[in-house]
Design a protein around this motif. Structure first.
Motif, PDB file in Angstrom:
ATOM      1  N   LEU A  66      42.098  51.298 -31.067  1.00  0.00           N
ATOM      2  CA  LEU A  66      41.988  49.857 -31.028  1.00  0.00           C
ATOM      3  C   LEU A  66      43.218  49.528 -30.435  1.00  0.00           C
ATOM      4  O   LEU A  66      44.257  49.916 -30.644  1.00  0.00           O
ATOM      5  CB  LEU A  66      41.721  49.233 -32.415  1.00  0.00           C
ATOM      6  CG  LEU A  66      40.459  49.378 -32.964  1.00  0.00           C
ATOM      7  CD1 LEU A  66      40.496  48.651 -34.487  1.00  0.00           C
ATOM      8  CD2 LEU A  66      39.191  48.688 -32.231  1.00  0.00           C
ATOM      9  N   LEU A  67      43.016  48.248 -29.542  1.00  0.00           N
ATOM     10  CA  LEU A  67      44.087  47.474 -29.033  1.00  0.00           C
ATOM     11  C   LEU A  67      44.978  46.885 -30.131  1.00  0.00           C
ATOM     12  O   LEU A  67      44.252  46.659 -31.397  1.00  0.00           O
ATOM     13  CB  LEU A  67      43.730  46.534 -28.077  1.00  0.00           C
ATOM     14  CG  LEU A  67      43.210  47.260 -26.525  1.00  0.00           C
ATOM     15  CD1 LEU A  67      42.646  46.026 -25.734  1.00  0.00           C
ATOM     16  CD2 LEU A  67      44.252  48.051 -25.971  1.00  0.00           C
ATOM     17  N   PRO A  68      46.066  46.454 -30.056  1.00  0.00           N
ATOM     18  CA  PRO A  68      46.927  45.803 -31.054  1.00  0.00           C
ATOM     19  C   PRO A  68      46.096  44.778 -31.756  1.00  0.00           C
ATOM     20  O   PRO A  68      46.222  44.369 -33.028  1.00  0.00           O
ATOM     21  CB  PRO A  68      48.292  45.304 -30.592  1.00  0.00           C
ATOM     22  CG  PRO A  68      48.368  46.186 -29.490  1.00  0.00           C
ATOM     23  CD  PRO A  68      47.122  46.597 -28.783  1.00  0.00           C
ATOM     24  N   ASN A  69      45.469  43.843 -31.176  1.00  0.00           N
ATOM     25  CA  ASN A  69      44.591  42.648 -31.615  1.00  0.00           C
ATOM     26  C   ASN A  69      42.977  43.172 -31.499  1.00  0.00           C
ATOM     27  O   ASN A  69      42.347  42.239 -31.376  1.00  0.00           O
ATOM     28  CB  ASN A  69      44.994  41.421 -30.919  1.00  0.00           C
ATOM     29  CG  ASN A  69      44.673  41.529 -29.276  1.00  0.00           C
ATOM     30  OD1 ASN A  69      44.438  42.537 -28.716  1.00  0.00           O
ATOM     31  ND2 ASN A  69      44.369  40.295 -28.749  1.00  0.00           N
ATOM     32  N   GLY A  70      42.801  44.245 -31.669  1.00  0.00           N
ATOM     33  CA  GLY A  70      41.178  44.816 -31.342  1.00  0.00           C
ATOM     34  C   GLY A  70      40.186  44.237 -32.411  1.00  0.00           C
ATOM     35  O   GLY A  70      39.349  43.826 -32.199  1.00  0.00           O
ATOM     36  N   ILE A  71      40.693  43.982 -33.589  1.00  0.00           N
ATOM     37  CA  ILE A  71      39.931  43.321 -34.755  1.00  0.00           C
ATOM     38  C   ILE A  71      39.326  42.103 -34.117  1.00  0.00           C
ATOM     39  O   ILE A  71      38.315  41.711 -34.412  1.00  0.00           O
ATOM     40  CB  ILE A  71      40.259  43.581 -36.298  1.00  0.00           C
ATOM     41  CG1 ILE A  71      40.831  44.873 -36.396  1.00  0.00           C
ATOM     42  CG2 ILE A  71      39.433  42.715 -37.079  1.00  0.00           C
ATOM     43  CD1 ILE A  71      39.357  45.946 -36.531  1.00  0.00           C
ATOM     44  N   GLU A  72      40.223  41.305 -33.845  1.00  0.00           N
ATOM     45  CA  GLU A  72      40.311  39.870 -33.653  1.00  0.00           C
ATOM     46  C   GLU A  72      39.348  39.687 -32.285  1.00  0.00           C
ATOM     47  O   GLU A  72      38.317  38.873 -32.001  1.00  0.00           O
ATOM     48  CB  GLU A  72      41.592  39.160 -33.308  1.00  0.00           C
ATOM     49  CG  GLU A  72      42.168  38.902 -34.457  1.00  0.00           C
ATOM     50  CD  GLU A  72      43.067  40.269 -35.018  1.00  0.00           C
ATOM     51  OE1 GLU A  72      43.352  41.152 -34.272  1.00  0.00           O
ATOM     52  OE2 GLU A  72      43.806  40.201 -35.959  1.00  0.00           O
ATOM     53  N   LEU A  73      39.431  40.601 -31.527  1.00  0.00           N
ATOM     54  CA  LEU A  73      38.891  40.912 -29.961  1.00  0.00           C
ATOM     55  C   LEU A  73      37.506  40.862 -30.471  1.00  0.00           C
ATOM     56  O   LEU A  73      36.630  40.271 -29.786  1.00  0.00           O
ATOM     57  CB  LEU A  73      39.417  41.648 -29.144  1.00  0.00           C
ATOM     58  CG  LEU A  73      40.727  41.365 -28.356  1.00  0.00           C
ATOM     59  CD1 LEU A  73      41.168  42.302 -27.466  1.00  0.00           C
ATOM     60  CD2 LEU A  73      40.679  40.061 -27.417  1.00  0.00           C
ATOM     61  N   GLU A  74      37.268  41.969 -31.370  1.00  0.00           N
ATOM     62  CA  GLU A  74      35.865  42.374 -31.625  1.00  0.00           C
ATOM     63  C   GLU A  74      35.167  41.276 -32.419  1.00  0.00           C
ATOM     64  O   GLU A  74      33.907  40.788 -31.887  1.00  0.00           O
ATOM     65  CB  GLU A  74      35.754  43.577 -32.410  1.00  0.00           C
ATOM     66  CG  GLU A  74      34.269  44.059 -32.918  1.00  0.00           C
ATOM     67  CD  GLU A  74      34.478  45.412 -33.658  1.00  0.00           C
ATOM     68  OE1 GLU A  74      33.235  45.979 -33.742  1.00  0.00           O
ATOM     69  OE2 GLU A  74      35.371  45.475 -34.100  1.00  0.00           O
ATOM     70  N   GLU A  75      35.637  40.603 -33.237  1.00  0.00           N
ATOM     71  CA  GLU A  75      35.110  39.616 -33.913  1.00  0.00           C
ATOM     72  C   GLU A  75      34.789  38.167 -32.944  1.00  0.00           C
ATOM     73  O   GLU A  75      33.657  37.557 -32.990  1.00  0.00           O
ATOM     74  CB  GLU A  75      35.999  39.111 -35.251  1.00  0.00           C
ATOM     75  CG  GLU A  75      36.268  39.936 -36.125  1.00  0.00           C
ATOM     76  CD  GLU A  75      37.345  39.630 -37.147  1.00  0.00           C
ATOM     77  OE1 GLU A  75      37.817  38.429 -36.737  1.00  0.00           O
ATOM     78  OE2 GLU A  75      37.426  40.065 -38.203  1.00  0.00           O
ATOM     79  N   GLU A  76      35.746  38.045 -31.958  1.00  0.00           N
ATOM     80  CA  GLU A  76      35.261  36.892 -30.918  1.00  0.00           C
ATOM     81  C   GLU A  76      34.263  37.451 -30.313  1.00  0.00           C
ATOM     82  O   GLU A  76      33.358  36.583 -29.634  1.00  0.00           O
ATOM     83  CB  GLU A  76      36.489  36.738 -30.081  1.00  0.00           C
ATOM     84  CG  GLU A  76      36.284  35.438 -29.113  1.00  0.00           C
ATOM     85  CD  GLU A  76      36.169  33.992 -29.853  1.00  0.00           C
ATOM     86  OE1 GLU A  76      35.473  33.524 -29.238  1.00  0.00           O
ATOM     87  OE2 GLU A  76      36.556  34.280 -30.974  1.00  0.00           O
ATOM     88  N   HIS A  77      34.200  38.545 -29.751  1.00  0.00           N
ATOM     89  CA  HIS A  77      33.264  39.171 -29.018  1.00  0.00           C
ATOM     90  C   HIS A  77      31.674  39.044 -29.710  1.00  0.00           C
ATOM     91  O   HIS A  77      30.612  38.567 -29.132  1.00  0.00           O
ATOM     92  CB  HIS A  77      32.995  40.612 -28.775  1.00  0.00           C
ATOM     93  CG  HIS A  77      31.900  41.369 -28.029  1.00  0.00           C
ATOM     94  ND1 HIS A  77      31.882  41.189 -26.714  1.00  0.00           N
ATOM     95  CD2 HIS A  77      30.966  41.837 -28.389  1.00  0.00           C
ATOM     96  CE1 HIS A  77      30.550  41.732 -26.358  1.00  0.00           C
ATOM     97  NE2 HIS A  77      30.334  42.379 -27.052  1.00  0.00           N
ATOM     98  N   ASN A  78      31.571  39.206 -30.818  1.00  0.00           N
ATOM     99  CA  ASN A  78      30.546  39.143 -31.747  1.00  0.00           C
ATOM    100  C   ASN A  78      29.815  37.819 -32.050  1.00  0.00           C
ATOM    101  O   ASN A  78      28.789  37.464 -32.272  1.00  0.00           O
ATOM    102  CB  ASN A  78      30.618  39.896 -33.067  1.00  0.00           C
ATOM    103  CG  ASN A  78      30.832  41.449 -32.900  1.00  0.00           C
ATOM    104  OD1 ASN A  78      30.171  41.991 -31.786  1.00  0.00           O
ATOM    105  ND2 ASN A  78      31.327  42.339 -33.839  1.00  0.00           N
ATOM    106  N   LYS A  79      30.790  36.717 -32.002  1.00  0.00           N
ATOM    107  CA  LYS A  79      30.349  35.179 -32.074  1.00  0.00           C
ATOM    108  C   LYS A  79      29.390  35.072 -30.998  1.00  0.00           C
ATOM    109  O   LYS A  79      28.788  34.200 -31.062  1.00  0.00           O
ATOM    110  CB  LYS A  79      31.883  34.422 -32.257  1.00  0.00           C
ATOM    111  CG  LYS A  79      32.608  34.648 -33.268  1.00  0.00           C
ATOM    112  CD  LYS A  79      33.621  33.497 -33.293  1.00  0.00           C
ATOM    113  CE  LYS A  79      34.583  33.824 -34.530  1.00  0.00           C
ATOM    114  NZ  LYS A  79      35.902  32.993 -34.516  1.00  0.00           N
TER     115      LYS A  79
END
Length: 79
Positions: A66-79
């Motif tokens: 994952l990229l350093p902010n990967g979890i946040e990026l995935e959550e934003e994508h899923n919104k």
């Protein structure tokens, strides 16, 4: 729509992103369905294809992590 369910078809769908797959799945057996077989507008089809093509922007594919902010990026994508 043909799937792997016992009755060989489904009308219970879910939208979910994955690498190299159309974003429409059977909600029962998990079969990936061809988006062209779903009766939705061209606009929605295009939006879903654009959305699924961005799937994985939070992954460093060369390093397989994952990229350093990967979890946040995935959550934003899923919104």
């Amino acid at each position: 729509m043909e799937c792997f369910c016992e009755q060989k078809e489904t009308y219970e769908l879910k939208v979910e992103g994955d690498v190299g797959a159309d974003p429409i799945w059977c909600n029962k057996c998990g079969c990936n369905l061809d988006i062209k077989d779903i009766l939705i507008s061209n606009t929605l089809t295009n939006e879903l294809i654009e959305w699924v093509n961005r799937y994985g922007e939070w992954i460093d594919w060369d390093e397989d992590k994952l990229l350093p902010n990967g979890i946040e990026l995935e959550e934003e994508h899923n919104k």
